[in-house]
Design a protein around this motif. Structure first.
Motif, mmCIF file in Angstrom:
data_model
loop_
_atom_site.group_PDB
_atom_site.id
_atom_site.type_symbol
_atom_site.label_atom_id
_atom_site.label_comp_id
_atom_site.label_asym_id
_atom_site.label_seq_id
_atom_site.Cartn_x
_atom_site.Cartn_y
_atom_site.Cartn_z
ATOM 1 N N ALA A 112 12.972 1.324 2.789
ATOM 2 C CA ALA A 112 11.929 2.251 1.934
ATOM 3 C C ALA A 112 12.524 2.429 0.713
ATOM 4 O O ALA A 112 11.757 2.590 -0.388
ATOM 5 N N VAL A 113 13.731 2.415 0.404
ATOM 6 C CA VAL A 113 14.442 2.682 -0.939
ATOM 7 C C VAL A 113 14.304 1.571 -1.805
ATOM 8 O O VAL A 113 14.158 1.976 -3.049
ATOM 9 N N ASN A 114 13.761 0.435 -1.374
ATOM 10 C CA ASN A 114 13.449 -0.651 -2.110
ATOM 11 C C ASN A 114 12.137 -0.507 -3.272
ATOM 12 O O ASN A 114 11.972 -0.939 -4.266
ATOM 13 N N LEU A 115 11.354 0.721 -2.549
ATOM 14 C CA LEU A 115 10.015 1.037 -3.307
ATOM 15 C C LEU A 115 10.201 2.093 -4.163
ATOM 16 O O LEU A 115 9.359 2.451 -4.979
ATOM 17 N N CYS A 116 11.716 2.689 -4.181
ATOM 18 C CA CYS A 116 11.841 3.862 -5.113
ATOM 19 C C CYS A 116 12.575 3.418 -6.361
ATOM 20 O O CYS A 116 13.441 2.376 -6.325
ATOM 21 N N ASP A 117 12.173 3.772 -7.485
ATOM 22 C CA ASP A 117 12.950 3.827 -8.761
ATOM 23 C C ASP A 117 14.044 4.720 -8.805
ATOM 24 O O ASP A 117 13.878 6.007 -9.375
ATOM 25 N N VAL A 133 22.461 11.693 -2.784
ATOM 26 C CA VAL A 133 21.803 12.379 -1.734
ATOM 27 C C VAL A 133 20.501 11.685 -1.086
ATOM 28 O O VAL A 133 20.293 11.546 -0.076
ATOM 29 N N PHE A 134 19.740 11.378 -2.094
ATOM 30 C CA PHE A 134 18.457 10.748 -1.715
ATOM 31 C C PHE A 134 18.574 9.343 -1.038
ATOM 32 O O PHE A 134 18.028 9.136 -0.043
ATOM 33 N N THR A 135 19.126 8.549 -1.708
ATOM 34 C CA THR A 135 19.505 7.019 -0.908
ATOM 35 C C THR A 135 20.199 7.262 0.175
ATOM 36 O O THR A 135 19.772 6.375 1.381
ATOM 37 N N TYR A 168 0.897 -1.368 0.207
ATOM 38 C CA TYR A 168 -0.048 -0.093 0.044
ATOM 39 C C TYR A 168 0.856 1.181 -0.027
ATOM 40 O O TYR A 168 0.444 2.343 -0.175
ATOM 41 N N ALA A 169 2.099 1.128 0.228
ATOM 42 C CA ALA A 169 2.990 2.153 0.345
ATOM 43 C C ALA A 169 3.643 2.600 -0.835
ATOM 44 O O ALA A 169 4.154 3.794 -1.320
ATOM 45 N N ILE A 170 3.451 1.764 -1.970
ATOM 46 C CA ILE A 170 3.982 1.905 -3.366
ATOM 47 C C ILE A 170 3.559 3.303 -4.080
ATOM 48 O O ILE A 170 4.221 4.094 -4.635
ATOM 49 N N THR A 171 2.037 3.460 -4.074
ATOM 50 C CA THR A 171 1.535 4.629 -4.694
ATOM 51 C C THR A 171 1.844 6.134 -4.205
ATOM 52 O O THR A 171 2.068 6.691 -4.798
ATOM 53 N N PRO A 172 1.682 5.922 -2.760
ATOM 54 C CA PRO A 172 2.107 7.337 -2.153
ATOM 55 C C PRO A 172 3.639 7.643 -2.516
ATOM 56 O O PRO A 172 3.886 8.665 -2.587
ATOM 57 N N ILE A 173 4.333 6.478 -2.469
ATOM 58 C CA ILE A 173 5.993 6.850 -2.792
ATOM 59 C C ILE A 173 6.369 7.297 -4.191
ATOM 60 O O ILE A 173 6.908 8.444 -4.496
ATOM 61 N N LYS A 174 5.509 6.563 -5.132
ATOM 62 C CA LYS A 174 5.623 7.171 -6.539
ATOM 63 C C LYS A 174 5.272 8.468 -6.422
ATOM 64 O O LYS A 174 5.845 9.397 -7.283
ATOM 65 N N LYS A 175 4.159 8.986 -5.931
ATOM 66 C CA LYS A 175 3.646 10.178 -5.949
ATOM 67 C C LYS A 175 4.868 11.280 -5.447
ATOM 68 O O LYS A 175 5.016 12.218 -5.960
ATOM 69 N N ILE A 176 5.420 10.632 -4.282
ATOM 70 C CA ILE A 176 6.491 11.650 -3.846
ATOM 71 C C ILE A 176 7.746 11.992 -4.738
ATOM 72 O O ILE A 176 8.081 12.951 -4.873
ATOM 73 N N ILE A 177 8.095 10.878 -5.484
ATOM 74 C CA ILE A 177 9.106 10.846 -6.276
ATOM 75 C C ILE A 177 8.871 11.620 -7.543
ATOM 76 O O ILE A 177 9.575 12.175 -8.124
ATOM 77 N N VAL A 231 9.472 10.031 1.879
ATOM 78 C CA VAL A 231 9.435 8.500 1.329
ATOM 79 C C VAL A 231 9.319 7.572 2.573
ATOM 80 O O VAL A 231 8.611 6.782 2.702
ATOM 81 N N VAL A 232 10.194 7.785 3.420
ATOM 82 C CA VAL A 232 10.240 6.992 4.793
ATOM 83 C C VAL A 232 8.899 7.065 5.358
ATOM 84 O O VAL A 232 8.205 6.136 6.248
ATOM 85 N N ALA A 233 8.585 8.323 5.723
ATOM 86 C CA ALA A 233 7.285 8.398 6.561
ATOM 87 C C ALA A 233 5.929 7.886 5.788
ATOM 88 O O ALA A 233 5.000 7.210 6.568
ATOM 89 N N ALA A 234 6.134 7.844 4.740
ATOM 90 C CA ALA A 234 5.032 7.307 3.749
ATOM 91 C C ALA A 234 5.081 5.664 3.891
ATOM 92 O O ALA A 234 3.904 5.084 3.933
ATOM 93 N N TYR A 235 6.324 5.128 3.785
ATOM 94 C CA TYR A 235 6.526 3.872 3.745
ATOM 95 C C TYR A 235 6.056 3.250 5.231
ATOM 96 O O TYR A 235 5.259 2.222 5.296
ATOM 97 N N ILE A 236 6.269 4.115 6.349
ATOM 98 C CA ILE A 236 5.647 3.611 7.642
ATOM 99 C C ILE A 236 4.257 3.813 7.808
ATOM 100 O O ILE A 236 3.752 2.785 8.377
ATOM 101 N N GLU A 237 3.934 4.640 7.172
ATOM 102 C CA GLU A 237 2.370 5.129 7.618
ATOM 103 C C GLU A 237 1.791 4.009 6.732
ATOM 104 O O GLU A 237 0.656 3.489 7.360
#
Length: 768
Positions: free
Chosen positions: A557-562, A545-547, A486-495, A589-595
């Motif tokens: 959480a970085v595993n869900l990031c492209d 910087v990002f990773t 369920y964290a994939i979509t909000p993380i994509k939106k952040i990226i 991204v971290v906050a979205a992953y946890i939430e």
């Protein structure tokens, strides 16, 4: 390369200390600064090389010009491994802003290049004072095809094509080996920084004036000179084994080895049962060409079967008594043979030291017989067992061997405690010798890693098998993991909202503090050196910087990031608005992953509770526990254990690492939660932890109280117990009794208990 938060923290501390010093350094002369000095103090297995690599990458991001790093180690094998790892191996992405070369391949164009940092890797043997005076080392000789000056002089001058003097950083991967002579030579190169890595800070006399000036003029104390990694963080990360089992045998060699191999077979079976991609390995340490216990040199002019050298006797016992395939055994020592009496076919002897190392590694041997000449570079995490033949007068130091067996495969603590344990079987001539060894090891563990449990036993035939207590019944536990889909979509939106800075020349510029650099000004024949203030710093990729920002808090959480998106190729200064925007996105991204993630349990691959290790000197027996006894219970744990036992339910005391672990959804800190006790009820499994204060006060506890179940099987219910009385606002109001925490209307809810028995009764209710 995934870094643990403690590794990034240590690297950042080193880099920040250097950056602060570089803005206002002490000077020896107008053009030569007093070097910054730092010692990285960290236990074996903590990833010192990785920390140092990240530290120099961070230092580069602070600097206005590209630095040169001279990376030194004592042994050739260590240097070659370091070069491989930094240039194209597992650490290469950490130092992507650097060109990595062997020192002797460095040319004038490498020194002059302003486009990237430069790491030069070498052994300290590439230079020493005597060879310098006699002209015996290439580093001091003119490289006529490349330059009109020696490599040594080029490093001392280190001017880029713009005439700027490049920062020069010396990294010594084994600081305890840094000699006074080597230090004097390194100081001749006028380095800007000296960074050493060692579990203990040992400063050569040649650095005394440097240290004195930093203490006097900068008011530095010991904290300023040392970046210390907490051993508890290393143990919690899974990088090192959690337990050390140390047995002393005043017996024939064969008994000690037989005991070790029995334990090794059990550990092999555990690894195979869990489907692990490795086989446990064993090392055998002894004198090489001596007859054990007699101090005589073994006779080489005799047939193999008559030889008395200890490596040969060990090899024969493994092959002849235990039927171990000789192809699985390596003998790595300078064992001597007469050509007329060679060893048998299949006797894998590596007597050439460094020259044999690559062939030795390629063999992937399971049993390795060696003396302490085996290079420091050999550190195989699959090594679980060590037999050490400690003769009277032997120079073999057991503490030097502990590190060889301490690393943990895959940085994971497993469900079978045997796979989290380093096993040592020490044969001695007298009991007093073992007591000396025990004192050495205890002192080392107490000083460097008190979180590692040490169990000691005096061995005879059958002793080792009595250090494990088998379960009386078969009981299974669910596998607990994190569901993050369920964290994939909000993380994509952040990226997608991260700006593309590839063509941005404004926001990618930093606003950091100014650092002075030495630059040659003027035309040929009229040059002079001036200090020039530079505000900008070397650029790094947005990806870097990002990773790194994600890895500071919750690396998964970085595993869900492209992170292969081209926008992450953009180069930015580390203190620029662009970098801050990227770091803020990483934090989101971290906050979205946890939430949006949750903890789930299932019985698809259940964990069967195995035999558990006990310390015979510290056991407590129970009637209804899954095992007949447990050891090392503290006062409160013993109270709870006795109260649970009175309920006549089947229960067991969980290990502090491995076995039954529940992942935590919280940024930073410990990544897993190991409840103290597990109780099997009719339709549920109750996990109880008696030290839940840190979970209740933090956010992690909120997600622990409701664990989703997939498939069939018992429900998993978490109960946290805290001392004293607490209210609904998670505030402690007094120290009376206990508070049992459950979930009510989606929030942690406290129930007060006057006694331990009442607390246990509340824990075992289906609804708290």
């Amino acid at each position: 390369m995934e870094l643990f938060p403690f590794q990034i923290g240590a690297a950042t501390e080193i880099a920040d200390k250097y950056a602060t010093y570089a803005q206002d350094p002490l000077m020896k002369t107008r053009t030569c600064m007093v070097p910054f000095y730092q010692n990285l103090s960290s236990i074996t297995g903590s990833g010192k090389t990785l920390i140092l690599a990240d530290a120099i990458a961070q230092i580069r991001s602070h600097l206005p010009t590209e630095p040169i790093v001279l990376w030194l180690s004592k042994g050739k094998v260590v240097v070659w491994q370091t070069y491989t790892n930094l240039s194209a191996g597992k650490y290469s992405e950490l130092v992507s802003g650097f060109t990595v070369k062997p020192l002797m391949e460095c040319g004038h164009s490498d020194i002059e290049s302003p486009t990237s940092g430069l790491i030069l890797v070498a052994t300290v043997g590439k230079f020493n004072q005597r060879d310098k005076e006699e002209g015996g080392r290439k580093i001091y000789q003119l490289a006529l095809d490349l330059s009109d000056m020696s490599l040594w002089e080029m490093l001392k001058q280190r001017r880029d094509s713009a005439g700027r003097r490049r920062p020069f950083i010396v990294v010594y991967d084994e600081g305890h080996n840094l000699s006074n002579q080597q230090t004097e030579l390194l100081l001749e190169l006028e380095p800007d920084a000296l960074i050493a890595a060692s579990a203990t800070m040992r400063i050569p006399e040649a650095l005394s004036s440097t240290i004195s000036r930093l203490r006097q003029d900068k008011k530095w104390n010991d904290h300023h000179f040392v970046t210390a990694v907490k051993s508890s963080n290393v143990v919690q990360s899974g990088l090192v084994k959690q337990h050390i089992l140390l047995g002393g045998y005043v017996t024939p060699m064969e008994i000690a080895i037989d005991e070790m191999l029995d334990s090794m077979h059990r550990t092999e079976a555990s690894a195979a049962h869990l489907g692990l991609p490795f086989q446990p390995k064993a090392i055998y340490v002894s004198n090489t060409n001596m007859v054990s216990g007699k101090g005589n040199v073994d006779i080489v002019h005799t047939p193999f079967k008559n030889r008395q050298a200890r490596p040969i006797l060990i090899w024969r016992h493994l092959v002849e008594s235990h039927k171990i395939d000789p192809a699985k055994i390596a003998v790595y020592c300078n064992l001597k043979f007469d050509p007329k009496f060679p060893p048998p076919p299949g006797f894998n002897l590596f007597a050439g030291g460094d020259s044999d190392y690559d062939k030795f590694i390629a063999g992937d041997f399971q049993h390795i017989i060696f003396n302490l000449t085996l290079q420091e570079g050999w550190d195989d995490p699959a090594c679980y067992f060590a037999y050490i033949d400690k003769d009277m007068g032997s120079k073999e130091q057991v503490t030097q061997i502990v590190g060889r067996v301490l690393r943990q495969p895959q940085a994971l603590h497993y469900s079978d405690p045997n796979l989290n344990t380093a096993h040592f079987y020490i044969r001695t001539d007298e009991k007093s010798v073992f007591e000396e060894v025990l004192h050495e090891v205890r002192s080392k563990i107490a000083a460097e890693a008190p979180e590692i449990n040490l169990t000691v036993f005096t061995g005879n035939k059958g002793t080792a098998s009595r250090l494990e207590v088998p379960p009386k019944k078969v009981r299974q536990l669910p596998e607990v993991s994190i569901d993050s889909h369920y964290a994939i979509t909000p993380i994509k939106k952040i990226i997608s909202a991260i700006h593309d800075y590839k063509n941005n020349t404004v926001e990618t510029v930093g606003k950091g503090g100014r650092i002075q650099i030495l630059q040659t000004i003027g035309v040929q024949g009229k040059e002079h050196e001036e200090w020039v203030e530079v505000e900008h710093s070397n650029r790094v990729t947005a990806r870097w910087v990002f990773t790194r920002e994600i890895q500071k808090t919750y690396a998964k959480a970085v595993n869900l990031c492209d992170i292969e998106e081209t926008k992450f190729d953009a180069l930015v200064e580390y203190n620029s608005p662009a970098a801050e925007h990227i770091k803020e996105a990483a934090r989101k991204v971290v906050a979205a992953y946890i939430e949006h993630s949750s903890v789930i349990q299932n019985f698809v691959n259940p964990i069967e509770v195995p035999a558990l290790p006990v310390d015979p000197a510290k056991v407590t027996n129970f009637n209804f526990a899954l095992h007949e006894s447990y050891s090392d219970l503290n006062g409160l744990e013993k109270e709870f254990a006795n109260a649970i036992d009175k309920t006549q339910r089947v229960w067991f005391r969980n290990t502090s690492r491995g076995l039954f672990e529940i992942p935590l959804l919280t940024s930073g800190g410990t990544k897993n939660f190991n409840p103290d006790f597990v109780v099997w009820m009719d339709k549920a499994i109750i996990a109880i932890d008696t030290k839940g204060d840190h979970l209740i006060v933090g956010d992690a506890g909120r997600k622990l109280f409701f664990i989703n179940k997939t498939g069939n099987g018992a429900d998993l219910i978490i109960r946290l117990v805290t001392r004293g009385t607490w209210n609904d606002h998670i505030e402690k109001t007094d120290a009376v009794g206990f508070t049992v925490w459950g979930l009510r209307q989606g929030k942690p809810h406290p129930l007060h208990a006057d006694s331990v028995n009442d607390a246990v009764e509340m824990c075992l209710r289906p609804q708290a």
